[in-house]
Scaffold this active site. Structure first.
Site, PDB file in Angstrom:
ATOM      1  CB  SER A  47     -23.507  28.665  27.269  1.00  0.00           C
ATOM      2  OG  SER A  47     -24.459  28.596  26.232  1.00  0.00           O
ATOM      3  CE  LYS A  50     -24.055  24.766  25.368  1.00  0.00           C
ATOM      4  NZ  LYS A  50     -24.773  26.040  25.521  1.00  0.00           N
ATOM      5  CG  ASP A 140     -33.936  31.940  20.445  1.00  0.00           C
ATOM      6  OD1 ASP A 140     -33.527  32.823  19.674  1.00  0.00           O
ATOM      7  OD2 ASP A 140     -33.878  32.024  21.682  1.00  0.00           O
ATOM      8  CB  SER A 296     -21.305  27.426  23.363  1.00  0.00           C
ATOM      9  OG  SER A 296     -22.131  27.609  24.492  1.00  0.00           O
ATOM     10  CB  THR A 405     -18.276  31.991  26.621  1.00  0.00           C
ATOM     11  OG1 THR A 405     -18.613  30.970  25.659  1.00  0.00           O
ATOM     12  CG2 THR A 405     -16.811  32.354  26.464  1.00  0.00           C
ATOM     13  N   GLY A 406     -20.830  32.280  28.200  1.00  0.00           N
ATOM     14  CA  GLY A 406     -22.286  32.168  28.197  1.00  0.00           C
ATOM     15  C   GLY A 406     -22.917  33.463  27.736  1.00  0.00           C
TER      16      GLY A 406
END
Length: 463
Positions: A47, A50, A140, A296, A405-406
Site C-alpha cells: 500500500s 497509494k 481476495d 488504506s 503503511t503497506g
C-alpha cells in the site's frame, strides 16, 4: 556511526534472513540521499503505492475535486406521474451511504414525481465494465479490500468501503443457537447462509468466524463459532456487481418515500433525451484522502486511477488511468522506465518500485500547493483516533513519525516523514519483501525507525 549500526541491525535480524530489504533515507530539506540499503532495487510496495496515487489525484484532479451522482429523467410529467424513466448516474463516488440514497429519493417529490410509469435505470458507464484490477488474487475477491470497482456503488459506513456489506454478528442466548446477523445497509441483494454456532465458553475466548462469498454470485456463507458472552462482531463482505447492489438500495429508498414504478430495475446508459434533475456531490478529494490513506482503502485508490483516466483521456479504465499516473511522475522528474505499476492500491504482487524512488517522490511533492492535504492524510504514529493514527494508531507511540503503511503476503513497508531526537527532519522508506510471515514486518520496521530517530548521528554515508 549511525548508518553503520543501522546496517548491522538489518544484517543481524534473523527474520530478515533470505528476505529482501530496501531502505532509503533522505534529508527532508535538501533531498540528499543520506543512507540506502538496496535502495535502487525494485521491490513490492504494497500500500505504499497509494502515496503515488494520492499525489497524482491531488495534482491532476485537485484538492477540491468531487464525485457527483446525478438523477436524470426522460418522458413527460402527467400530474404526479412521470411517463418515462428515472436514471441514477454514478460517477465514481465511493461515499454514498444508505442515507444518501434516501436523500436522493426524497428529492423527487419536490419535482412533483410521485409515481414512475417506466424503469429505474442505473448508469455506471462513467467507468468501463472491468470490475477487478488485473493482479487481484481470486481469494481476495470476497474481502472488503478486494471489492469490485464501479462508477455506481454504495458503502456501509463512513470508512467508505464501497461495494461491501457490513455484517454484525450477535451471539445467541443459548449454546447451539445460531447468532443473529444484521446487515448494514439492509439488503436482499446478498443471501446469507448462517452456519455459525453459539458456544458455551468463557467470555475471554474469541469468536472464530469465516465469511466467504462464492465467485460469480452473492451467496455469502458464515461458518465458525461465537462465545455466548461475546461482544458483537463486525465483518465485511464485498458484493458481486456493485452497480446492481446500489440500484437495489435506491429502489428501497424510493419505496420508503412512497414512489412506485411500473417498469424494471435495470442497468443502462442515460438516454440522450434525458434531462438533468439533481446532482449530489461527494466530499472533496482532500477530505476523501483521509480514509483513503489513514485506513488504506484499496477501493479509493482504484477509483482515483479510473477517474484520472476518465478526466484526462475520456476513458475510465485502469489502463488509461495508469498512463495518466505515469505521465504525472515523468512530469515531476521521476524516471518511470525502471518501475512496474499495475494498480492504484498496491494490492498487486507485480508492481515494483525502489525505495529510493519512494523517498524521491516524497521529497519532490513538498512544494506543491496541495502538500498540506497530502501530509494530513498520512497515518500518525501512536494516535488512537482512527482518522488520525489510522494504520499506525497502535505503533511507535510517542515517536514523531507520519507515514504510509503497506502489507500484502510476504511484504511489509513503511514510507514517510520523521524527526530525529536531534531535530533533523528525514524522509524514509523501508521495504521488506520475501518475508516468511508479513506479520513480523511491522515490529522489525518499527525497531529500525526507532533506531533512526534515537541514535545520534556522527557521520553520514551511503551503503
Amino acid at each position: 556511526m549511525k548508518w553503520t549500526r543501522l546496517e548491522e541491525l538489518i544484517k543481524l535480524e534473523p527474520k530478515l534472513e533470505g528476505a529482501l530489504v530496501g531502505v532509503s533515507i533522505r534529508s527532508r530539506e535538501t533531498g540528499q540521499l543520506l543512507y540506502e540499503h538496496m535502495g535502487n532495487t525494485r521491490l513490492h510496495p504494497a500500500s505504499n503505492m497509494k502515496l503515488f496515487t494520492c499525489a497524482a489525484g491531488l495534482e491532476v484532479l485537485g484538492e477540491n475535486y468531487v464525485f457527483p451522482t446525478e438523477l436524470w429523467v426522460d418522458g413527460e410529467m402527467v400530474g404526479g406521474r412521470l411517463e418515462g424513466n428515472l436514471y441514477i448516474k454514478g460517477k465514481g463516488d465511493p461515499t454514498l451511504l444508505q442515507a444518501d440514497f434516501d436523500k436522493l429519493a426524497k428529492v423527487l417529490p419536490g419535482y412533483g414525481i410521485k409515481e414512475i410509469n417506466g424503469n429505474i435505470i442505473g448508469d455506471d458507464t462513467w467507468y468501463d465494465g472491468v470490475r477487478l484490477s488485473q493482479d487481484l488474487n481470486w481469494n481476495d475477491e470476497h474481502q472488503y479490500y478486494g471489492a469490485q470497482v464501479s462508477a455506481l456503488t454504495v458503502s456501509p459506513n463512513e470508512d467508505y468501503d464501497s461495494g461491501t456489506v457490513m455484517l454484525t454478528i450477535i451471539p445467541g442466548d443459548n449454546e447451539g443457537d445460531r447468532p443473529e446477523i444484521v446487515l448494514n445497509p439492509y439488503t436482499k441483494y446478498i443471501t446469507i447462509i448462517n452456519k455459525v454456532v453459539t458456544v458455551e465458553i468463557g467470555s475471554e475466548e474469541e469468536a472464530d468466524i469465516t465469511v466467504t462469498r462464492e465467485h460469480g454470485n452473492n451467496k455469502v456463507v458464515l461458518e465458525g463459532t461465537i462465545p455466548k458472552y461475546s461482544a458483537t462482531i463486525n465483518k465485511w463482505v464485498s458484493v458481486w456487481e456493485p452497480s446492481e447492489y446500489a440500484l437495489e438500495i435506491f429502489s428501497r429508498s424510493l419505496k420508503q418515500v412512497g414512489i412506485s414504478y411500473t417498469g424494471l430495475l435495470t442497468r443502462g446508459e442515460t438516454s440522450k433525451d434525458a434531462r438533468l434533475l439533481f446532482v449530489r456531490n461527494s466530499i472533496r478529494l482532500s477530505e476523501l484522502a483521509i480514509p483513503f490513506m489513514k485506513l488504506s482503502n484499496n477501493g479509493h485508490g482504484e477509483i482515483i486511477i479510473k477517474e484520472l483516466g476518465k478526466v484526462k483521456r475520456g476513458e475510465g479504465s485502469w489502463e488509461s488511468g495508469l498512463e495518466v499516473l505515469n505521465n504525472y511522475l515523468v512530469d515531476i522528474g521521476i524516471d518511470t522506465s525502471k518501475l512496474v505499476i499495475r494498480d492504484g492500491s498496491g494490492i498487486s504482487h507485480v508492481t515494483l518500485i525502489p525505495a529510493n524512488v519512494i523517498t524521491d517522490l516524497l521529497f519532490r511533492i513538498q512544494g506543491t500547493n496541495w502538500f498540506t492535504s497530502f501530509y494530513r492524510s498520512l497515518p500518525v504514529a501512536g494516535d488512537g483516533d482512527r482518522m488520525i493514527g489510522g494504520t499506525l494508531h497502535d505503533r511507535m507511540y510517542g515517536l514523531p513519525v507520519v507515514a504510509k503503511t503497506g502489507t500484502i503476503m510476504g511484504v511489509s513497508t513503511l514510507s514517510g516523514y520523521l524527526t530525529t531526537r536531534e531535530g533533523e527532519e528525514l524522509i524514509f522508506s523501508i521495504m521488506l519483501n520475501n518475508l516468511l510471515d508479513e506479520e513480523d514486518g511491522p515490529q522489525i520496521i518499527d525497531r529500525l525507525v526507532e533506531f533512526i530517530i534515537t541514535e545520534k548521528s556522527k557521520t553520514i554515508r551511503s551503503s
